[in-house]
Design a protein around this motif. Structure first.
Motif, PDB file in Angstrom:
ATOM      1  N   UNK A 175      10.304 -21.243  -2.799  1.00  0.00           N
ATOM      2  CA  UNK A 175       9.195 -21.428  -3.732  1.00  0.00           C
ATOM      3  C   UNK A 175       7.842 -21.256  -3.044  1.00  0.00           C
ATOM      4  N   UNK A 176       7.671 -21.867  -1.883  1.00  0.00           N
ATOM      5  CA  UNK A 176       6.393 -21.771  -1.176  1.00  0.00           C
ATOM      6  C   UNK A 176       6.080 -20.331  -0.809  1.00  0.00           C
ATOM      7  N   UNK A 177       7.083 -19.612  -0.345  1.00  0.00           N
ATOM      8  CA  UNK A 177       6.888 -18.220   0.042  1.00  0.00           C
ATOM      9  C   UNK A 177       6.453 -17.367  -1.148  1.00  0.00           C
ATOM     10  N   UNK A 178       7.110 -17.564  -2.277  1.00  0.00           N
ATOM     11  CA  UNK A 178       6.753 -16.797  -3.474  1.00  0.00           C
ATOM     12  C   UNK A 178       5.343 -17.136  -3.932  1.00  0.00           C
ATOM     13  N   UNK A 179       4.968 -18.415  -3.851  1.00  0.00           N
ATOM     14  CA  UNK A 179       3.625 -18.813  -4.257  1.00  0.00           C
ATOM     15  C   UNK A 179       2.553 -18.113  -3.431  1.00  0.00           C
ATOM     16  N   UNK A 180       2.782 -18.003  -2.129  1.00  0.00           N
ATOM     17  CA  UNK A 180       1.799 -17.362  -1.256  1.00  0.00           C
ATOM     18  C   UNK A 180       1.653 -15.886  -1.620  1.00  0.00           C
ATOM     19  N   UNK A 181       2.777 -15.196  -1.771  1.00  0.00           N
ATOM     20  CA  UNK A 181       2.739 -13.769  -2.081  1.00  0.00           C
ATOM     21  C   UNK A 181       2.088 -13.524  -3.437  1.00  0.00           C
ATOM     22  N   UNK A 182       2.297 -14.442  -4.358  1.00  0.00           N
ATOM     23  CA  UNK A 182       1.852 -14.249  -5.732  1.00  0.00           C
ATOM     24  C   UNK A 182       0.474 -14.848  -6.007  1.00  0.00           C
TER      25      UNK A 182
END
Length: 441
Positions: free
Chosen positions: A161-168
Motif C-alpha cells: 500500500x505504501x509503495x503504491x501511494x508514493x507512485x500514485x
C-alpha cells in the motif's frame, strides 16, 4: 536517457554507476515493504499530505478570502449540473451555449468553458449536492470518494500500500485539486476486482455503476467476457438498463437525444484541439499535440486501444495468474479512450496494486523502475501544468500552453509497450491452464 560516464569509466563502456542508479527507484520503493515502521511512516505522511490538500482546496472552492474571485474548476461544473436536476432543465447542460452561460454566471463572468458529456445517471448521482454550498459539497464529495478509494486500494495492495501511494501521489493530488471523480471511478473498479471471483453479483453492481464513465470500463468488461464471468456481466447490464429507465422516467426521453448531441459536439471540439490536451493522457492527445493531423492521431488511438485489449485477451487466454492479468487489464483501461485525463489515473493505481506481486517476479529491477517512473511522470506532469496555469490566473494566458506536449499520453504509451512485453514473457513462463481450472470453486 543519456548514459553518464564517470572519470574512472573506460572509454566506450556504460557507467556502472548508471546501472546502479537505474534501479534505485524500484529498490527504494520495494524496500519499504520489508519494514513495517517505514510502511507506517510513508502511509501517514502521504495521508497527512492528502488531507492538507483537501482542506486547502475546500477553502478555495468555498471562495474564502482572496479566492472570492476565481475561475471555475471541475467540481463547480458538477455543482451547476446538480442544480439543474432540481430545476427540471437538465437537458440544457448538454447544449454547450446554454451551459457556457450557466458557468459564466456562476463564475461572475469569467470562466474557461467545461463541456458536459456525462450520461444522465451521473447527474442523478450529483443531485443531492445542489443543496450544499459548493465548498461544503466539494469537501464531502472529495473526502468520501477518496476514503472509499483508499480503503479499496488498501484491501488490494496489502503490504504494498505504501509503495503504491508514493507512485500514485501526484495523480491523487491533481484529482483532489480539481474536485474530479477519479477516486469514485477508481473505487468502483477496485470493488469489481475485489469481488470478481467470490461475489460476481457485487462485481456486476459496481461495474454497472461505471455507466457514469463507461469508456473507462471497457477493458474490465472485455476481461469478464474473456473469463466467462456471466453473472457479473448480466448484473452490470441490469444496472445500466435500470438506471437508464429511471433517468428516462425522471428527465424524459429527450435527455438521451441531448446527451448524444453533446457527445457529437464534444468530438468536434476534440478534433479541433479545443480541450486542454496537454492534461490528457491518451495516445490521441499525445500525437495531436506532437503535430500529427487529427485523423492520424485518431488511428494512433485505435491502434493503442487494440494493443491494450490484446494484452487483456492474451493474459486471460494463456494462463497468466488472474491477479496479474486483472492488474494489466485495469492499467490499460485508461489507455483505450481518446478522452482520458490525468485525474483518471487513480484507476491505474488499482491495476498496479494488483500486478505488483507478479511484477516483482516477471519484470527486472530496471523494468519496474521504468514502470514506476512512467506512472509518476504521467501524474506529475499534469500537476505541474495545473500549477503553472494557476500562477497565471488574472494574467493574459500564454497561447503556447495550448501547444504544450501531452507528456502523459507518451508516458502511458511507453507503459503499454512495457506491459505487452511482460505479458508475453509471462505467457512463456506460465503453462497454459484450462479455463475450468481457473474458475473459482
Amino acid at each position: 536517457m543519456a548514459v553518464w560516464r564517470g572519470p574512472a569509466d573506460p572509454p566506450g563502456r556504460p557507467s556502472v554507476r548508471f546501472e546502479v542508479a537505474a534501479a534505485m527507484l524500484a529498490e527504494t520503493l520495494e524496500q519499504v515493504r520489508l519494514s513495517p515502521s517505514k510502511r507506517t511512516t510513508y502511509v501517514r505522511f502521504a495521508l497527512a499530505a492528502l488531507a492538507v490538500i483537501v482542506s486547502f482546496k475546500a477553502f478555495w472552492f468555498a471562495r474564502w478570502g482572496s479566492w472570492a474571485t476565481r475561475e471555475l474548476a471541475d467540481f463547480d461544473a458538477f455543482h451547476i449540473v446538480a442544480q439543474r436536476v432540481w430545476r427540471g432543465d437538465l437537458d440544457q447542460v448538454y447544449h454547450f451555449e446554454a451551459l457556457l452561460k450557466m458557468q459564466m454566471e456562476a463564475a461572475g463572468g469569467m470562466t474557461s468553458f467545461m463541456p458536459w458529456t456525462y450520461p444522465p445517471q451521473y447527474a442523478l448521482l450529483l443531485a443531492p449536492f445542489a443543496f450544499l454550498p459548493v465548498g461544503v459539497g466539494y469537501l464531502l464529495f472529495t473526502a468520501a470518494t477518496l476514503a472509499l478509494y483508499l480503503v479499496a486500494l488498501r484491501a488490494i495492495a496489502g503490504a504494498n500500500f505504501a509503495q503504491v501511494l508514493v507512485v500514485l501521489f501526484p495523480a491523487l493530488a491533481i484529482t483532489i485539486g480539481c474536485g474530479q471523480n477519479g477516486f469514485l471511478t477508481g473505487a468502483l473498479i477496485a470493488l469489481v476486482c475485489l469481488n470478481v471471483d467470490g461475489r460476481q453479483w457485487l462485481a456486476g453492481l459496481t461495474l454497472g455503476a461505471m455507466v457514469i464513465k463507461p469508456h473507462l470500463a471497457i477493458a474490465v468488461g472485455v476481461y469478464l467476457l474473456a473469463t466467462r464471468r456471466w453473472i457479473a456481466l448480466a448484473t452490470a447490464a441490469v444496472v445500466v438498463l435500470a438506471s437508464a429507465l429511471l433517468c428516462t422516467l425522471l428527465f424524459g426521453w429527450q435527455i438521451w437525444i441531448a446527451w448524444l448531441g453533446s457527445i457529437r459536439e464534444s468530438a468536434s471540439y476534440l478534433e479541433q484541439g479545443f480541450y486542454p490536451l496537454f492534461r490528457m493522457i491518451s495516445a490521441y492527445a499525445a500525437l495531436y499535440m506532437a503535430g500529427f493531423p487529427a485523423s492520424a492521431a485518431f488511428w494512433g488511438q485505435v491502434a493503442v486501444a487494440g494493443l491494450a485489449l490484446l494484452a487483456v485477451l492474451v493474459g486471460a487466454a494463456r494462463g497468466l495468474s488472474s491477479r496479474f492479468t486483472l492488474g494489466v487489464t485495469v492499467m490499460v483501461s485508461v489507455m483505450i479512450s481518446p478522452y482520458a485525463y490525468d485525474y483518471d489515473l487513480p484507476i491505474l493505481g488499482v491495476g498496479l496494486a494488483l500486478a505488483l506481486p507478479d511484477l516483482v517476479r516477471i519484470a527486472s529491477p530496471r523494468e519496474r523502475d521504468v514502470a514506476y517512473g512512467l506512472i509518476l511522470l504521467a501524474g506529475a506532469y499534469g500537476l505541474l501544468q495545473s500549477a503553472r496555469l494557476a500562477m497565471q490566473f488574472g494574467q493574459k494566458v500564454d497561447l503556447d500552453q495550448h501547444f504544450a506536449p501531452a507528456i502523459g499520453g507518451f508516458a502511458l504509451m511507453a507503459l503499454l509497450v512495457l506491459l505487452l512485453q511482460l505479458v508475453w514473457r509471462g505467457t512463456q513462463l506460465a503453462p497454459v491452464v484450462p479455463e475450468a481450472a481457473q474458475q473459482p470453486s
